[in-house]
Motif scaffolding. Structure first.
Motif, PDB file in Angstrom:
ATOM      1  N   HIS A  91       4.153   7.372  -6.770  1.00 19.78           N
ATOM      2  CA  HIS A  91       2.747   7.752  -6.742  1.00 19.78           C
ATOM      3  C   HIS A  91       2.625   9.280  -6.736  1.00 19.78           C
ATOM      4  O   HIS A  91       2.265   9.882  -5.717  1.00 19.78           O
ATOM      5  CB  HIS A  91       2.108   7.116  -5.516  1.00 19.78           C
ATOM      6  N   GLU A 137       4.578   5.562   2.566  1.00 19.58           N
ATOM      7  CA  GLU A 137       3.978   4.233   2.640  1.00 19.58           C
ATOM      8  C   GLU A 137       4.870   3.112   3.167  1.00 19.58           C
ATOM      9  O   GLU A 137       4.354   2.057   3.527  1.00 19.58           O
ATOM     10  CB  GLU A 137       3.384   3.823   1.280  1.00 19.58           C
ATOM     11  N   HIS A 138       6.162   3.278   3.242  1.00 20.59           N
ATOM     12  CA  HIS A 138       7.011   2.150   3.659  1.00 20.59           C
ATOM     13  C   HIS A 138       7.269   2.100   5.163  1.00 20.59           C
ATOM     14  O   HIS A 138       7.797   1.113   5.663  1.00 20.59           O
ATOM     15  CB  HIS A 138       8.354   2.168   2.923  1.00 20.59           C
ATOM     16  N   ARG A 171       5.137  -0.857 -14.838  1.00 19.04           N
ATOM     17  CA  ARG A 171       5.261  -0.184 -13.544  1.00 19.04           C
ATOM     18  C   ARG A 171       5.750  -1.149 -12.457  1.00 19.04           C
ATOM     19  O   ARG A 171       6.618  -0.827 -11.668  1.00 19.04           O
ATOM     20  CB  ARG A 171       3.910   0.439 -13.186  1.00 19.04           C
ATOM     21  N   LYS A 212      20.706   0.193  -3.531  1.00 16.43           N
ATOM     22  CA  LYS A 212      19.552   1.038  -3.835  1.00 16.43           C
ATOM     23  C   LYS A 212      19.012   1.560  -2.498  1.00 16.43           C
ATOM     24  O   LYS A 212      18.463   0.807  -1.707  1.00 16.43           O
ATOM     25  CB  LYS A 212      18.554   0.120  -4.538  1.00 16.43           C
ATOM     26  N   HIS A 231       9.128   7.532  -4.874  1.00 16.49           N
ATOM     27  CA  HIS A 231      10.184   6.600  -4.473  1.00 16.49           C
ATOM     28  C   HIS A 231      11.493   7.125  -5.036  1.00 16.49           C
ATOM     29  O   HIS A 231      11.727   7.078  -6.248  1.00 16.49           O
ATOM     30  CB  HIS A 231       9.884   5.197  -4.981  1.00 16.49           C
ATOM     31  N   SER A 253      10.828  -1.689  -9.687  1.00 17.03           N
ATOM     32  CA  SER A 253      11.650  -1.997  -8.523  1.00 17.03           C
ATOM     33  C   SER A 253      12.584  -3.191  -8.800  1.00 17.03           C
ATOM     34  O   SER A 253      13.803  -3.081  -8.608  1.00 17.03           O
ATOM     35  CB  SER A 253      10.730  -2.253  -7.328  1.00 17.03           C
ATOM     36  N   ASN A 290      16.279   3.086  -1.157  1.00 19.01           N
ATOM     37  CA  ASN A 290      14.970   3.488  -1.691  1.00 19.01           C
ATOM     38  C   ASN A 290      14.107   4.156  -0.636  1.00 19.01           C
ATOM     39  O   ASN A 290      13.736   3.565   0.352  1.00 19.01           O
ATOM     40  CB  ASN A 290      14.245   2.330  -2.369  1.00 19.01           C
ATOM     41  N   ALA A 325       2.752  -2.490  -4.826  1.00 16.95           N
ATOM     42  CA  ALA A 325       3.364  -3.122  -6.013  1.00 16.95           C
ATOM     43  C   ALA A 325       3.613  -4.610  -5.770  1.00 16.95           C
ATOM     44  O   ALA A 325       3.634  -5.401  -6.705  1.00 16.95           O
ATOM     45  CB  ALA A 325       4.657  -2.406  -6.358  1.00 16.95           C
TER      46      ALA A 325
END
Ligand SMILES: O=C(O)CC[C@@H](O)C(=O)O
Ligand SMILES: [Zn+2]
Length: 469
Positions: free
Chosen positions: A371, A415-416, A322, A336, A378, A326, A338, A133
């Motif tokens: 996703h 993914e993070h 989209r 947050k 998320h 965030s 996340n 993103a």
């Protein structure tokens, strides 16, 4: 503290303009997207791989922690200088070196902004799919270090699926090449894949070789709004069960939509429980058929509205929604938490129900998006920062979330990465043996633990003396 002599040497290597220990620069490089803050002693910006190698040799000799940094868009603290020392910004190494149209391969430096690279290859009819993103800001070096994902991964895979070779500098300062420009190669261990997603702990990336695809002829983007969250979750499973893999299959729950309405002025039907952004790509005739098949599969699941983009601009309007999620959540002035859990796709409806239960149990709002086509959500646990009780509950909710995810056969991070944020939970997911072998690897490459220390491993991360409150 770093001695004046070392600072002088760094200035010789990088040029004095590119070495700073003034407070403004130190503060500037003390953050990333986690909004946690750790002050480095010095910030350096090397111009090339030779400079990176000399810096690493110096740091190794003096045992100075070094934190390679792309654009600082990471959500787990990968770039944070948690033990002080040196932040190494890679933004000067920002050239696209080659785009080879005959072999569908490109060679880039780590500081190239992902979105700029995508535009450059697309202008030649080529395609680099990974699309985090943050793509308009984040850089390819950071994307490789974190193995970035994004909406298109459901069809096209993640960053490591495109990286076929690297040039890196090891923590001891050796300059090394891995992989190459061929589509195949099985000589020796796959160090390229090892460095992808190693969160900047094993090597500094100084050059990246990626493979490219032909750009899909056309795409069709749809924003499908559902009356209830369950319908949207079931729609994701139904599409996959039908053996359709769209280019993207993104999910936003009712709270995400409310937030977008409030902070981004978005008009969506009242009472919407969730929405999916479904994009299909390929040649035109195939697109219409595939879009129709998808609509047939999901129409009985409580569809309130289906907005189909007919032009590139209309499609971009949907993607803007989209990408606004965030930042919009940030505007709520709440802390947050996340997360980015990932479960087998068929377990998604159950995972969503479990998250709702966690939200009820801890009495905290949880905002879900992401996703869904990959089973990667998320999960944003929201808490009032000034309320110690709520903050403590949020920590418990995070652990409950990870435990539920693992029970369903999932992973804590799609993914993070781990960074400092998930390090305390590492042993929930990995066996002590895997952690031990990972540490052996780390020690072999970085005997003095100077490259991005304090990340991934809990015993390294538990005391972070440098955090500023
Ligand atoms: O959790 C977030 O806030 C952002 C996550 C980011 O990977 C995204 O897909 O938008
Ligand atoms: Zn994401």
């Amino acid at each position: 503290m770093i001695s004046e002599k070392v600072i002088q040497e760094l200035k010789e290597i990088c040029g004095s303009k590119f070495v700073s220990s003034n407070m403004t620069d130190r503060i500037l490089y003390s953050y990333d997207a986690t909004r946690k803050q750790f002050l480095p002693d010095v910030v350096v910006h090397p111009a090339d791989a030779q400079a990176v190698s000399r810096i690493m040799k110096l740091a190794h000799h003096h045992r100075i922690p070094v934190y390679p940094r792309g654009a600082g868009t990471g959500f787990t603290g990968g770039a944070l200088p948690v033990h002080g020392g040196m932040v190494m910004g890679m933004s000067r190494m920002n050239r696209i070196l080659t785009i080879d149209q005959e072999n569908l391969v490109a060679v880039v430096e780590p500081g190239v902004v992902t979105g700029d690279f995508q535009k450059a290859v697309e202008a030649m009819g080529l395609f680099y799919p990974p699309d985090p993103a943050s793509l308009n800001v984040s850089s390819l070096g950071g994307n490789v270090a974190e193995c970035a994902g994004g909406p298109r991964c459901v069809k096209y895979g993640v960053t490591k699926d495109y990286v076929i070779g690297l040039e890196v500098v090891t923590p001891t300062g050796d300059l090394m090449e891995t992989g190459g420009t061929t589509m195949k190669g099985v000589v020796g261990y796959d160090l390229t894949k090892l460095f992808c997603g190693s969160e900047g702990t094993l090597a500094v990336i100084t050059k990246i070789i990626v493979k490219l695809l032909p750009k899909p002829q056309a795409k069709k983007t749809m924003l499908v709004v559902f009356d209830a969250i369950d319908g949207a979750a079931k729609a994701v499973s139904a599409i996959i069960r039908e053996k359709i893999i769209p280019a993207t299959l993104e999910f936003m729950d009712g709270r995400t939509l409310d937030c977008l309405r409030q902070t981004a002025g978005l008009s969506l039907p009242k009472g919407a429980g969730a929405a999916l952004i479904i994009e299909v790509d390929g040649d035109t005739e195939f697109l219409d058929k595939q879009a129709q098949r998808i609509l047939n599969v999901i129409e009985s699941l409580g569809v309130l509205e289906n907005r189909v983009a007919n032009t590139f601009e209309e499609s971009e309007e949907i993607w803007k929604i989209r990408r606004a999620v965030s930042p919009s959540l940030r505007k709520l002035q709440l802390e947050k938490f996340n997360e980015d859990i990932c479960v087998p796709r068929s377990r998604l409806p159950e995972m969503i129900r479990r998250i709702e239960k966690i939200s009820d149990h801890y009495n905290l709002p949880i905002v879900n998006f992401g996703h869904a086509g990959d089973g990667n959500i998320h999960v944003n646990i929201m808490a009032d920062k000034s309320d110690a009780e709520q903050m403590a509950k949020a920590d418990q909710a995070v652990e409950a979330l990870f435990r539920a995810t693992l029970e369903l056969g999932g992973t804590m991070s799609g993914e993070h990465g781990v960074g400092i944020m998930k390090a305390p939970y590492l042993s929930l997911e990995l066996s002590s043996q895997s952690i031990q072998y990972m540490k052996i690897l780390k020690k072999a490459l970085d005997p003095h633990n100077i490259l991005n220390p304090g990340k991934i491993f809990p015993d390294d991360a538990h005391a972070l003396p440098g955090e500023m409150k």
